[in-house]
Structures are given as C-alpha cells and as structure tokens.
Design a protein around this motif. Structure first.
Motif, PDB file in Angstrom:
ATOM      1  N   HIS A 290       0.823  -1.216   0.000  1.00  0.00           N
ATOM      2  CA  HIS A 290       0.000   0.000   0.000  1.00  0.00           C
ATOM      3  C   HIS A 290       0.854   1.262   0.000  1.00  0.00           C
ATOM      4  CE1 HIS A 290       0.693   1.069   4.279  1.00  0.00           C
ATOM      5  NE2 HIS A 290       0.886  -0.226   4.407  1.00  0.00           N
TER       6      HIS A 290
ATOM      7  N   VAL B  45       1.263   2.744  -3.465  1.00  0.00           N
ATOM      8  CA  VAL B  45       0.128   3.230  -4.274  1.00  0.00           C
ATOM      9  C   VAL B  45       0.337   4.727  -4.478  1.00  0.00           C
ATOM     10  CG1 VAL B  45      -2.372   3.530  -4.390  1.00  0.00           C
ATOM     11  CG2 VAL B  45      -1.413   1.467  -3.319  1.00  0.00           C
TER      12      VAL B  45
ATOM     13  N   ASN C 268      -5.521   5.523  -2.354  1.00  0.00           N
ATOM     14  CA  ASN C 268      -5.610   4.076  -2.126  1.00  0.00           C
ATOM     15  C   ASN C 268      -7.031   3.653  -1.758  1.00  0.00           C
ATOM     16  OD1 ASN C 268      -4.958   1.403  -1.801  1.00  0.00           O
ATOM     17  ND2 ASN C 268      -3.994   1.662   0.211  1.00  0.00           N
TER      18      ASN C 268
END
Ligand SMILES: Cc1cc2nc3c(=O)[nH]c(=O)nc-3n(C[C@H](O)[C@H](O)[C@H](O)COP(=O)(O)OP(=O)(O)OC[C@H]3O[C@@H](n4cnc5c(N)ncnc54)[C@H](O)[C@@H]3O)c2cc1C
Lengths: 286, 728
Positions: free
Chosen positions: B79, B82, B86
C-alpha cells in the motif's frame, strides 16, 4: 523438471528405481491439474504413454494400467459391464480419452469412480519394480486418503479381473448430470458360481471400501438356485448394511446424512437391476 | 420463434432485423480468439498478488525482504507504493487498492510482485511475510448492521424503503414466507487479465478485459495519481462478464507494477484466484407477506429484504434499489411496504451480476405467488394473470409503466407450448444422467411457471449515456463506414449490432468497428441490459448526423464525414428517501418461463426436461443474438436453481474451483421453445427493450416451482440441493 520417456516397461522400472521421486504420468488428467495449480512440483515426470504393454489388454483379463477409459467402454463393455459403467461416468469425453484406470489407482482418491467396481469384482493389482512383481488384492491396495500400497520404486502395471461372472451395476451421485465428482458411489457384482455378492462404496469413507456385512447378508439371502423376485425387506436390509459400511463426512459436495441415505437407495436399486438381469438370464437358460 | 416482420428494411444486407454472422464466432469455436489472457509483449514481466487468507484481520506487519531476494523479481509493492488515492469503488470509494492495516475479506489484495516469469512471481508472493491479528468475522447479513462496524459509518450500506398506499391494509388471505438465495458467481470462462505498458509521457496504456472502460480509467487514474488522459485503456478479448468485470480487479495493480518497473506488465488470474478476484451475486434473505382477496387479487405486499454486500460496497446501493423497486414483481399491488437493506460483512464482496437484485426478489415473490395459488386452489398461471401488470400499471415507486408490459400474454405463451413427451428410458434423459442412479424409480415430473421484471439501463437519476463516432469515406470507390465507441463487447454481440445499425441507417455495407478504447468518450457499462439501447442509440444518432451531411450522395470523393454524438436515454429521478417514490427507471423488461422437471424424489436429483421462455424484446435487432441471450440467461437461472453456489463458512470460500462450483453442462440444460415478442417501446431506439437480464430472473423460480410440484416440498432456498429434497 526432467521429462523421462521410457519406451519399455523394463526401462521405466529401471528409471523408477533410480529416481523414485519421478512422478509417473499416464493420461495426465490428475497430474497436470496438480502441476498447473502448483500443488506439486516434481523433479521429474515419468511418461508412461509410450509403453505398449501398459496400453493393451489381454483376455482373461489383464488390463494394462494405461488403457484409457474410452477403450474400456468400447472394447470391454460386454465383458466388464461394471467397469464400463463406472468409466462412462468419469469426467467428459476429453477426460475419458486420456484418463486411465492405472491413473485412478495411482491417485487413489476416495472419489475415484473405478474403485468400488474393482473391489466388488475382486480385482488384483499387478505392480512391479526392478525387484520383481507383486500381485496386490484390491482390498489391500487403498491405504488411506489418496494413498496406496505402492512402494516408491514401483509402477502399476495391470489390473487383473475376470470377465463378469454375473450381472454388475455401478451408480454414482453427483449434483449435476455430467462431469461431476462423486458425492458417493456404489458398485455391486453378482458371482452366481460362488453364490456370492461383491459390494463396495466410494466417496463415503477415507478410502473406497468394501461393504462386507452387506455382502455376507446378501450372499446368504439370495435364492441363487431357484431365483425368485426379491423381497423388499431384503433390498432394504442390504441398503441399510451398505449405508452402515460407510463413514462419510459433511463437505461442500454433500452432507454425511445424505451420503448414507443415497448409498442405501443406490444399493437397493442396483441390486434390483442386477437381480432382475440374473432372473431373466436364468429364465432364458431354463 | 414468432417474429413480427421487420418494419424497417435495409438497403443492404446485414442490417437490423437480420442475424449476420458475428466476427468472433468461428474464432472462438476454433480456440483462435485472442483473449486478454493471450496478450503478450516483448520484455514483459508478470504480476502476481498476495491475498489475505483471513476474512477479517489486522495487519501488524508486512515484510517483503525475502521476496525481493529471489532472482528475477523486479518489484514487490504494498500500500505504501500506491501513488495516488488508495481507495476506489463503483459507488463508494471504500476499497483499498492494497490493504493498509486491515483486511476485510478472504482474498483481499495485500501486496504485488512483478517478476520475469509467472512462477517466479508466485514463489516471491509466498515469501512475503505478513503478521496478522485474526479478528472474528461478521458474516450474518441479518444482524450485520448491529455488529462490529467494518467501515466508518457502520455496516449498513443502504436501506431503501418503499411506502405506497395503505400501510394497514388487511386481506382475506395472507401468505408469508422466508426465502434465501445463495451466492452465485458469474463464472465467466476467461479469467481476469490485462497488460499494462508504461508510456513515455509518464502515463500508462492498459489492455484489459472489462465491462466499462471509462469507469475503470477514472478509478485507475485516481489510484495512480495521474490525470485521466495519461491512463489510456483499450479493450482486449473478453471471455464473458455478466457483471463480474464491472469492478476493478488487476487494473491498478498491473499499472502500478508497470510504472514502478518501467516494464510492460501482464497479470492473469487462474481460476481459483478469479473466484477471489471479482464480486459475486449478493446472497439474500427475504421475508415476504402477501395479502390477497378470495379471487387472488393482491391487496398488499410487504417485504423485508437483506442483501449481503460482503466486505466492500461495490454496486450494493444500486442492487438494493433494484430489489426494492422490483420487489413486488410484474404485478399490480396498491399497497406496498418494502424495506431493503444492503450490508457490509466479511463475506466475499458482492456486486453486479446479471439480474442485479431482481433475481433475488424474483425468487421470493414468485415463490409467494405459487403459495398464494395453492392457498386459493388456483392455477399458478391464473393467479399471476389475475395480478399481471399491463401498460399503464403503477410500480411500487408510483412510476407508470409507459410501454408494453405483456405479462399475461407471456405467461399464456409458455403455458400453450407443447409439453415434452413422458420420460423415456434413456439414462441421458434421467435425473443423474449416465451416473446410472435411476431407471425410472422415484422419478416424478413437475411443471412450474414464473415471470419476472427487470429495469433496463441505469436508474435513479444517473446520467446514463454513450458516445459514438461514425466516419464515412470512399474506399475503393465504395462508401465505407467506421464506427468507434468505448462500449465493451464482452461476448454479447455489440460489434455486430453496431454494424447492423450503421448498415440500416446509412445503406453502407462495409462497416468497420474500431477497437473499443478511451480515446473516445464514455460508452457506459456493458450491463443493465443497456448497450444495444444506449450505445445502439448513440450509433444511430451519429449515423443521423452523418446522414445529414451525406444527403443522397453515394460518392463523396475525398470528403470525410466524421460525426461524434453523445446520446442519452430519457432522464430518470432519484427515489424519494422517505417513501421510495419516483420515476426511477427508464424501461422495464419482462420474461416468463415454464419449466418441466423430472425429480428423483428418493435421491433428490433433478433433470430439467424442458425450459420454455417468452420474452418481449421490443424489436429484435439481431434475432439470433436475442435467442442466444435468452438461452444463456435461462441457463444461468437454471444454475442458480439447482447447483451454482459459492459456499462460505466463517467468511471463507469453500469451493473456489470449477471442481466444486458447478455450472450446467449440455446434459443439464434442456431444449427450449422460445417466443420472442416485438412490442415496440416508443421511447427507445427502434423500439428495443433490453434483452440480457430478464430471462435470468424467471428461469430460477420456474424451475424451483416445478420441483415443488414434483415433490410437494416447500423449498425456500436456492440452489436446491439433494439434501433439501431428501431431508438429509
Ligand atoms: C475435468 C476432470 C474431470 C474428472 N472427472 C473424474 C470423474 O468423474 N471420476 C474420476 O474418478 N476421476 C475424475 N477425474 C480424475 C482423473 O481423470 C482420473 O483419476 C483418471 O483416472 C486419472 O488417470 P490418468 O491416466 O489421467 O492419470 P494421471 O494424471 O496420469 O496420474 C494420476 C496419478 O496416478 C499416478 N500414476 C499413473 N499411472 C501410474 C502407473 N502406471 N503406476 C503408478 N502410478 C501411476 C500418477 O503419478 C498420479 O499420481 C477428473 C479429472 C478432470 C481433470
């Protein structure tokens, strides 16, 4: 991964002795699924499809482990109606073109369709290694869930079973009308010469299993010499005993209770069909 | 098939009302069609996804060190990588591209690997270490709203309530029931796949199998932190969709890997991953109460409906609206009380699937109509006809049905079809097939009827439009047309339909369809049975613009006529939040089925012997494609009736494979007699009515009704399993 392609059985056995980790592949309908899903990553595959001896059958019968289902249906249907019926229910035409009884035995899945028939008709499994040949009665072949009696250096060579001595039936439950893994299955084989019945269940215990009490009960209850229509009570008792032979589980394919129920129904029905055929045969002879 | 003669005749062959051969047919049959999974690029790498094994857990740490050490691995992303927002989602932006500190369903993406070989990527995925704190999943849709909140704001995604007429109406006959619908999967045959190419301008070109290019682009660009024009999507070969490709799957993931590594990146899910990689049909629990007078006329309908949206909202709000507004079915009822709830749980996310809320309601209200018929000793067809809506009837929303609603006629058509001959002693026609379970023992035949209603196109005030460009020029002395849209061909036949429309409108035989991509305006989703209507409408309108410039000419020399048109269907309104009233829908589609089944009542096995359908399609632009949709939709309904279900336990999927998620085979799907009515809708281009979804709705309840008729059992849950029929 090595791909080994012996062209004779002797060669194959030598390879297997040298590389017991090599995974035999016949039709590949189990092996390739495992490879594609990365459930198995063998160092070597041992292709058996070039070995002529595995792909032929001889009267008696000795069926090469690599004879595909389609040939069992087409060439052996009259002599081995039970095995042909089971073969007919395996997968789809594509699978029956490639899949083999040897592969079914090699995989030894409790849901394999040929197992109940092999048990009911007292098959003997011929296995071999460079150390020699063993004849394993089918009852001793299945040792656990997806486990069999093969030693690491052995290959399944052939299945021995006599032409049907009497009527045979096989039935299998699936939740769709084709291409389905057995929720449970049942095979019955009448051996009138010995006044004996073979009966076995599939997909209803950790291994395919002989329904011995059911066999004993029915062998004694049937009127072999002067065959008469069956009493409902006999069918019922037989169904009950078959059902009791199983130790099914609840899973995505069905409940344990359903499996027990369905086994009893299949046992009653297939017995009815088999006995009817026997009756008609006897009348025709008389 | 009864077809009224086409009132529109084409100057050239292959126009509307005919069934020209589709360009992909032969290729698909021969296995030569290039699907998105066949995409290939020099020097490309392969992406793989680490997914959560838990339905609900806190992520305490993610360690990618070991994965990065594997030779051939280009990138391992989490994550933190990203680049943009997100969070994404069709209606609520509630779903992370990659999980941050919590996972809400089994299969939720946590990390990505890009490697030079798919096997290397898979191995690296297994080396990523994630520490979880496993939490107790919320799995009961009926109590979820009051359970542990899985999202800020709680677990109620949407509640639609409809209050119409007398809320205290009383009736002579009262029928109540509780029904359940299992989680069906779209089971499209081509798994999720695509290829992302990093571009020199810092953007990305994505070749993708999807249902809606522009909404994919908007969500992908936001997640990548790129302006939309730098994210260019081109439709690749799609192997079926049925709603399952409306949400993002690997779109952002592949682009992230491509942009991060600077390498073309391909991702393909295998079958198991596909089961985790897309949304499913909402399972439902439905409580119904029907009040009727002694003649069978409905006095009131009350319903409380729960739809399990799973971990993320996806299109749950719209599914809730459909189940609510269509919750009475194609019947007139003056007094209606409906509460429909869509909730979050830790079950697999659910969203769009063919029939979209109408399927779940359809099983319940049709089961109720059968119960009503039984209580009044009426035939199931009569009780339906007694209440059948017609043109001019009012929906529970107060909306007037302002075009043909031939509900009674459709029922009569299927009722009048010849019955199949009695069961023959051929195993292939028996319940159980060649599995040899019956030679007739225990087999009982049953007949059942059902009719359904579906809204066509997007509803509730959504600005639903499509863009089409038609270009005309001389090629080899012949006027030739080219048509370009961003509307996705997912196998339904849109390419052929567009060609047919252009041929009819412009009298030009040679029509080229350009690849569908985002270099043109939005084409809207290939869902809600809407593409022939909306994109067809846009192509028709673009042709009219071209025609205005063309005049009567058949030779335009070097001139190029090139017109782009944005076309909208008539506007709809949101539902009143208090009463659920409003002109929320554009158009309604109707289909009726009669099912004839043989049930092995002792073993609980079912063989559908015949499945007949009558449907009004307004105008069959391509009669063969229409029949194909009806057959396919009916088959999918058959699947839901007797076999298709994603089984879950504590939020975990128990059967993510075609070994145990069974879909009908050729031995399960019976022959069909199909009647196609063409009662033109004056509001729609050519009078057409969306075709794809209605047959999916009525097929399931008709089959279950037939099984009930054969067994006498109540059967309140689909799919019906052998256990239900044998009480085991
Ligand atoms: C779509 C599909 C449907 C199926 N449906 C059914 C079904 O309905 N019923 C059913 O029973 N099965 C089914 N199967 C499973 C499979 O087809 C059968 O088990 C088949 O009999 C396997 O035979 P094969 O020759 O393909 O075996 P392979 O895949 O080649 O081998 C299977 C196993 O046996 C071992 N093996 C093979 N030959 C030998 C040998 N000579 N000596 C020692 N070991 C050996 C292999 O190493 C492997 O472990 C299905 C499979 C698929 C993919």
């Amino acid at each position: 991964m090595d791909f080994l392609r012996p062209s004779t059985l002797a060669e194959a056995l030598a390879v297997k002795a040298e590389r017991p980790d090599a995974v035999p592949i016949a039709g590949g309908t189990d092996v390739m699924v495992e490879l594609n899903f990365d459930h198995r990553r063998p160092a070597a595959l041992l292709d058996l499809t070039r070995i002529e001896e595995l792909r032929t059958w001889t009267p008696g019968l000795r069926i090469g482990a690599g004879v595909p289902y389609v040939r069992i249906i087409d060439e052996l249907g009259a002599q081995l109606p039970g095995l042909a019926m089971a073969s007919r229910t395996v997968g789809s035409p594509q699978i029956r073109n490639r899949g083999t009884v040897g592969g079914n035995l090699g995989a030894a899945s409790p849901a394999g369709d040929t197992h109940p028939v092999l048990i009911a008709s007292d098959a003997v499994i011929e296995v071999a290694s460079v150390r020699g040949t063993r004849m394993i009665p089918v009852d001793d072949f299945y040792t656990g869930v997806k486990r069999n009696a093969l030693e690491p250096d052995e290959l399944i060579v052939a299945i021995h079973l006599p032409p049907a001595p009497g009527p045979q039936q096989f039935a299998k439950i699936g939740t769709r009308n084709a291409m389905v893994i057995a929720v449970c299955s049942f095979a019955i084989s009448l051996h009138p010469n010995e006044k004996r019945v073979g009966a076995a269940v599939g997909s209803a215990a950790p291994t395919p299993r002989r329904a011995r009490d059911a066999e004993d009960f029915l062998s004694a209850a049937l009127t072999w010499e002067a065959p008469k229509p069956l009493l409902d009570s006999v069918k019922r008792e037989f169904g009950e005993l078959v059902s009791q032979a199983a130790s099914p589980i609840d899973d995505v394919r069905g409940s344990a209770a359903y499996r027990r129920h369905a086994l009893a129904v299949m046992a009653r029905r297939t017995l009815g069909w088999a006995w009817q055929e026997y009756l008609e045969g006897e009348q025709a002879c008389a | 098939m009864t077809l009224t003669p086409a009132e529109l005749t084409s100057a050239v062959s292959g126009g509307i009302g005919t069934s020209p051969q589709r360009p992909d047919g032969n290729l698909k049959v021969r296995g030569e069609f290039a699907y998105a999974s066949d995409l290939w690029h020099e020097d490309m790498i392969w992406g793989a996804t680490l997914r959560s094994p838990h339905p609900y857990a806190r992520i305490k740490s993610i360690d990618i060190t070991e994965a990065l050490k594997i030779p051939g691995v280009y990138a391992v992303l989490t994550h933190e990588d990203v680049p943009g927002r997100n969070l994404y989602g069709l209606e609520h932006k509630d779903q992370p591209v990659l999980a941050v500190d919590i996972v809400r369903y089994q299969g939720e993406p946590i990390a990505l690997v890009g490697a030079d070989h798919p096997e290397t990527a898979n191995r690296a995925v297994k080396r990523i270490k994630v520490e979880f704190e496993v939490l107790t999943p919320v799995t009961d849709m009926e109590t979820a709203a009051d359970d542990t909140p899985l999202h800020p704001g709680g677990n109620l995604v949407r509640h639609v309530h409809i209050r119409r007429g007398d809320q205290n109406a009383e009736a002579e006959v009262v029928i109540t029931g509780r029904y359940e619908v299992g989680m069906q999967d779209q089971a499209f045959l081509g798994p999720e796949s695509g290829l992302a190419l990093p571009a020199e301008d810092g953007g990305v070109d994505l070749y993708i199998a999807t249902q809606w290019l522009h909404v994919d682009r908007a969500q992908t660009a936001a997640a990548l932190g790129l302006p939309e024009e730098k994210v260019r999507l081109t439709l690749s070969g799609v192997g079926g969709a049925f709603g399952g490709r409306e949400d993002l799957s690997m779109q952002v993931h592949a682009c992230m890997l491509a942009l991060h590594t600077g390498k073309p990146t391909k991702m393909v899910y295998n079958r198991e991953e596909s089961f985790y990689g897309h949304v499913h049909r909402h399972p439902a629990v439905l409580y119904y109460e029907h009040g009727a007078d002694h003649t069978g006329k409905l006095v009131y309908v009350k319903a409380r409906i729960y739809l399990d949206g799973g971990a993320y909202a996806s299109s749950t709000p719209a599914v809730v609206a459909n189940a609510a507004t269509l919750g009475v079915g194609p019947y007139e009822a003056d007094n209606v009380t409906i509460d429909c709830y869509g909730v979050y749980t830790n079950n697999p996310p659910c969203g769009a699937m063919r029939g979209f809320g109408a399927v779940q309601a359809g099983f319940a209200y049709e089961s109720q109509m059968d119960k009503l018929a039984e209580a009044l000793n009426m035939s199931p067809v009569d009780v339906r006809i007694r209440n059948a809506m017609t043109e001019g009837s009012l929906m529970p929303t107060g909306q007037k049905v302002d075009s043909a609603a031939p509900v009674a006629q459709l029922l009569k058509l299927v009722q009048d079809k010849p019955m199949p001959p009695p069961a023959v002693n051929d195993l292939r026609h028996m319940p159980g097939g060649v599995s040899n379970t019956t030679h007739g023992e225990g087999v009982v035949r049953g007949v059942g009827y059902a009719v359904g209603i579906k809204n066509i196109c997007f509803s509730e005030g959504y600005d639903d439009y499509s863009t089409a460009r038609v270009r005309l020029q001389m090629v080899g002395g012949e006027l030739t047309a080219m048509v370009h849209t961003a509307a996705c061909e997912v196998g339904q036949g849109l390419v052929t339909i567009m060609q047919q429309i252009v041929r009819t409108e412009l009298g030009v035989e040679r029509v080229t369809v350009l690849p569908m991509d985002t270099s043109i305006g939005n084409g809207g989703s290939t869902s809600a049975s809407r593409q022939t209507y909306v994109t067809g409408g846009a192509v028709k309108a673009a042709c009219a613009a071209v025609r205005a410039k063309l005049g009567d000419r058949t030779d335009i020399g070097d001139e190029v006529i090139d017109e782009t048109v944005e076309w909208r269907h008539r506007a709809t309104e949101p539902l009143d939040p208090e009463t659920g009233q409003g002109n929320a829908h554009v158009q309604y589609g109707f289909a009726a089925h009669r099912a004839v089944v043989d049930v092995d009542t002792e073993l609980g096995l079912v063989k559908v012997v015949q499945l007949d359908c009558a449907q009004d399609v307004g105008k069959a632009l391509n009669p063969q494609a229409v029949v194909g949709q009806i057959q396919g939709g009916s088959a999918q309904g058959l699947g839901l009736a007797v076999m298709e279900e994603i089984q879950t336990a504590d939020g975990k999927v128990r059967n993510p494979s075609f070994t145990d998620y069974l879909i009908p085979t050729v031995l399960d799907m019976p022959p069909m007699n199909i009647d196609v009515l063409e009662l033109a809708d004056p509001h729609a281009p050519y009078g057409i009515r969306g075709v794809g979804e209605p047959p999916t709705i009525s097929s399931t309840p008709a089959i279950v009704a037939a099984i009930r008729a054969a067994t006498g059992l109540a059967l309140t849950r689909v799919p019906v399993r052998p256990e239900h029929l044998t009480n085991t």
